[in-house]
Scaffold this active site. Structure first.
Site, PDB file in Angstrom:
ATOM      1  CG  HIS A  61      -0.378   0.074   2.528  1.00  0.00           C
ATOM      2  ND1 HIS A  61      -0.137   1.271   3.163  1.00  0.00           N
ATOM      3  CD2 HIS A  61       0.049  -0.892   3.373  1.00  0.00           C
ATOM      4  CE1 HIS A  61       0.400   1.020   4.360  1.00  0.00           C
ATOM      5  NE2 HIS A  61       0.530  -0.271   4.506  1.00  0.00           N
TER       6      HIS A  61
ATOM      7  CG  ASP B   5      -2.977   4.002   2.439  1.00  0.00           C
ATOM      8  OD1 ASP B   5      -2.413   2.958   2.048  1.00  0.00           O
ATOM      9  OD2 ASP B   5      -3.837   4.004   3.334  1.00  0.00           O
TER      10      ASP B   5
ATOM     11  CG  ASP C  55       2.909   0.894   7.536  1.00  0.00           C
ATOM     12  OD1 ASP C  55       2.526   0.202   6.574  1.00  0.00           O
ATOM     13  OD2 ASP C  55       2.152   1.229   8.462  1.00  0.00           O
TER      14      ASP C  55
ATOM     15  CD  GLU D 178      -2.853  -1.363   5.673  1.00  0.00           C
ATOM     16  OE1 GLU D 178      -2.948  -2.345   6.419  1.00  0.00           O
ATOM     17  OE2 GLU D 178      -2.410  -0.269   6.079  1.00  0.00           O
ATOM     18  CD  GLU D 179      -1.464   2.637   7.431  1.00  0.00           C
ATOM     19  OE1 GLU D 179      -2.103   2.217   8.408  1.00  0.00           O
ATOM     20  OE2 GLU D 179      -0.280   2.322   7.196  1.00  0.00           O
TER      21      GLU D 179
ATOM     22  CG  ASP E 237       1.716  -3.597   5.057  1.00  0.00           C
ATOM     23  OD1 ASP E 237       2.408  -2.712   5.584  1.00  0.00           O
ATOM     24  OD2 ASP E 237       0.470  -3.545   5.018  1.00  0.00           O
TER      25      ASP E 237
ATOM     26  CG  HIS F 267     -28.202  13.631  42.231  1.00  0.00           C
ATOM     27  ND1 HIS F 267     -27.919  13.200  43.508  1.00  0.00           N
ATOM     28  CD2 HIS F 267     -27.512  14.787  42.054  1.00  0.00           C
ATOM     29  CE1 HIS F 267     -27.090  14.059  44.075  1.00  0.00           C
ATOM     30  NE2 HIS F 267     -26.815  15.039  43.217  1.00  0.00           N
TER      31      HIS F 267
ATOM     32  NE  ARG G  71      -6.739  -8.517  18.941  1.00  0.00           N
ATOM     33  CZ  ARG G  71      -6.673  -7.706  17.889  1.00  0.00           C
ATOM     34  NH1 ARG G  71      -6.515  -8.196  16.673  1.00  0.00           N
ATOM     35  NH2 ARG G  71      -6.784  -6.419  18.040  1.00  0.00           N
TER      36      ARG G  71
ATOM     37  CB  SER H 212      -6.123  -9.270  12.187  1.00  0.00           C
ATOM     38  OG  SER H 212      -6.748  -8.378  13.067  1.00  0.00           O
TER      39      SER H 212
ATOM     40  CG  HIS I 179       0.706   2.888  12.314  1.00  0.00           C
ATOM     41  ND1 HIS I 179      -0.503   2.301  12.536  1.00  0.00           N
ATOM     42  CD2 HIS I 179       1.075   2.517  11.069  1.00  0.00           C
ATOM     43  CE1 HIS I 179      -0.849   1.580  11.467  1.00  0.00           C
ATOM     44  NE2 HIS I 179       0.108   1.698  10.569  1.00  0.00           N
TER      45      HIS I 179
HETATM   46 ZN   LIG Z   1       1.148  -1.086   6.374  1.00  0.00          ZN
END
Ligand SMILES: [Zn+2]
Length: 481
Positions: free
Chosen positions: A104, A106, A139, A173-174, A202, A235, A350, A424, A452
């Site tokens: 990717h 982006d 990335d 992708e992001e 990636d 309250h 997970r 994932s 990131h």
């Molecule tokens: Zn990536």
């Protein structure tokens, strides 16, 4: 010419072309292709055109920018077009295998004010510290340029690519890969026809010293529990003690899902987990990793396990349940005396082989309903699945992995570690299911690249050696039986 002599010629050409390869990455990084920032959408389009031009220069055929239409809501700019997916082909020889490569172009948002030491969109080439610093360096612009570099080296030497290549480079992708799933489905028997295997570069090495190949990812089932009672927030001075409070119910239920040693308390889940085989067990022994690395990554000394094997197994091959938050609960500072009328508890599991997602959801909902019933509460409770994404595990000994392993050994002089990841990459599974082919995750960057994050980098050596690894992989894969 033998494979090995081709590979050594290609390697020395890759070394010769290093300045122009860095220049290619520098141009890519200078395009602010942030998919999550709607005002920068023209830049993501510019990035697609950049890739298209590069591919054409490298003699790609059938280069297409696949239009994906308008971005579905929620969006702030109406009629916002999705960036196109860039498709290209190299070779169409029925005698050769066909490999699909995905990446990717982006990136995540980045501003110097976030704490960068330099402009995020100007690639800093720091030869002294062996670093290429800039948003997207690792990335995923570095790996995508890596593939182009491999093709350029072949072109320069007049050596034919050992496989037919199909390139699939996306620009969302992001931001959840919008439109990609559908495109893969639509093109499975069209543009992507005859794909034998898929290679994705990636992700990252586990640490900083040893290259890895990745053969598994956990899935994720996300749930919420809605508990509601009073018609409005109340309250506690007036109603405390006289009414059934939703938050009290919710916290009791949430506390029955998992204990503080990470054990899932919902019956029936453990039983679905695939047993550990001897071959798998052996893989953990070789891996370079220790408890200090986990503590460093978490910024604490709170690891639940002290052995490498326990940590990795619990991160990669056992399920985990995490409590994420409570919507509607008072969460500010101070001492507000509110009784929330409706609270929504969020948690996720997970997932790993062989957990069946539907069966898991059934077990979770039945368990929550039973626990709520035991409370004998006057409130209402509902548990539901918000979204699920399946796990992925491949055979780390298939021919694609064997070729990548041999390539890694050739370039880095060591056998790669075989890793899985706790998170994932949903598109992996779509490729596998729709194209009926195996996926290999072949990372280029190190575990400390800071994808990131601020000051994202790719080591110069990883960029160049990584390009060589992709190159050798193509040849070993191409000649494999
Ligand atoms: Zn990536």
């Amino acid at each position: 010419m033998s494979t090995d002599s081709k590979i050594s010629k290609l390697f020395s050409t890759i070394d010769d072309l290093k300045p122009s390869f860095i220049d290619r990455l520098s141009k890519a990084v200078s395009i602010k292709s942030v998919s999550g920032d709607e005002t920068l959408r023209p830049e993501v389009f510019k990035m697609a055109t950049f890739l298209k031009d590069e591919l054409i220069k490298l003699d790609a055929t059938d280069v297409q920018l696949k239009d994906l239409g308008i971005q579905p809501p929620p969006v702030s700019i109406s009629n916002l077009p999705l960036p196109p997916i860039v498709l290209a082909k190299f070779g169409n020889d029925p005698q050769k295998k066909t490999l699909l490569i995905y990446g990717h172009a982006d990136v995540q948002p980045a501003q110097i004010e976030d704490g960068w030491n330099s402009d995020p969109f100007t690639l800093v080439v720091d030869e002294e510290n062996d670093k290429l610093i800039g948003r997207g360096s690792t990335d995923d612009k570095g790996p995508v340029m890596g593939w182009l570099n491999v093709i350029e080296a072949h072109k320069k030497l007049g050596i034919a690519l050992p496989v037919n290549l199909i390139c699939c480079f996306e620009g969302m992708e992001e931001s959840g890969s919008l439109g990609l799933d559908q495109l893969i489905k639509d093109e499975a028997k069209g543009y992507f026809k005859n794909t034998n295997d898929v290679c994705i570069s990636d992700n990252y090495w586990l640490g900083t010293k040893k290259p890895v190949l990745t053969y598994g990812l956990r899935g994720c089932n996300y749930y919420q529990i809605i508990v509601k009672g009073p018609g409005a927030d109340l309250h506690s001075g007036i109603f405390g003690g006289c009414i059934a409070e939703p938050m009290t119910d919710l916290i009791q239920i949430m506390s029955t899902l998992v204990d503080n040693k990470g054990n899932i308390l919902i019956p029936g889940i453990k039983e679905m987990v695939a047993p550990v085989t001897e071959t798998e067990e052996k893989l953990y022994e070789e891996i370079e990793f220790d408890v200090d690395e986990l503590n460093a990554a978490s910024g604490s000394k709170t690891s639940l396990f002290s052995s490498k094997k326990d940590i990795l197994m619990h991160r990669w091959r056992y399920p985990s349940l995490s409590l994420h938050g409570i919507e509607g609960a008072f969460s500010g500072s101070g001492a507000k005396t509110v009784i929330p009328s409706k609270v929504i508890g969020k948690f996720s599991i997970r997932t790993v082989p062989n957990i069946d997602s539907n069966k898991l959801t059934k077990l979770v909902i039945e368990f929550v309903n039973r626990k709520f019933k035991e409370l004998n509460s006057l409130n209402e409770c509902k548990c539901e699945l918000i979204h699920d994404g399946d796990y992925w595990v491949s055979d780390p000994f298939n021919k694609s992995f064997r070729a990548a392993s041999k390539a890694t050994k050739k370039v880095w002089g060591v056998e790669p570690d075989f890793t899985r990841e706790g998170g994932s990459i949903p598109i992996t599974l779509t490729f596998e299911n729709e194209l009926k082919s195996n996926v290999l995750l072949l990372p280029m960057g190190k575990g400390d690249d800071g994808a990131h994050s601020i000051n994202e980098k790719l080591n110069i050596s990883n960029y160049i050696q990584g390009t060589k690894t992709l190159c050798a992989y193509l040849h070993y894969y191409g000649e494999s039986e």
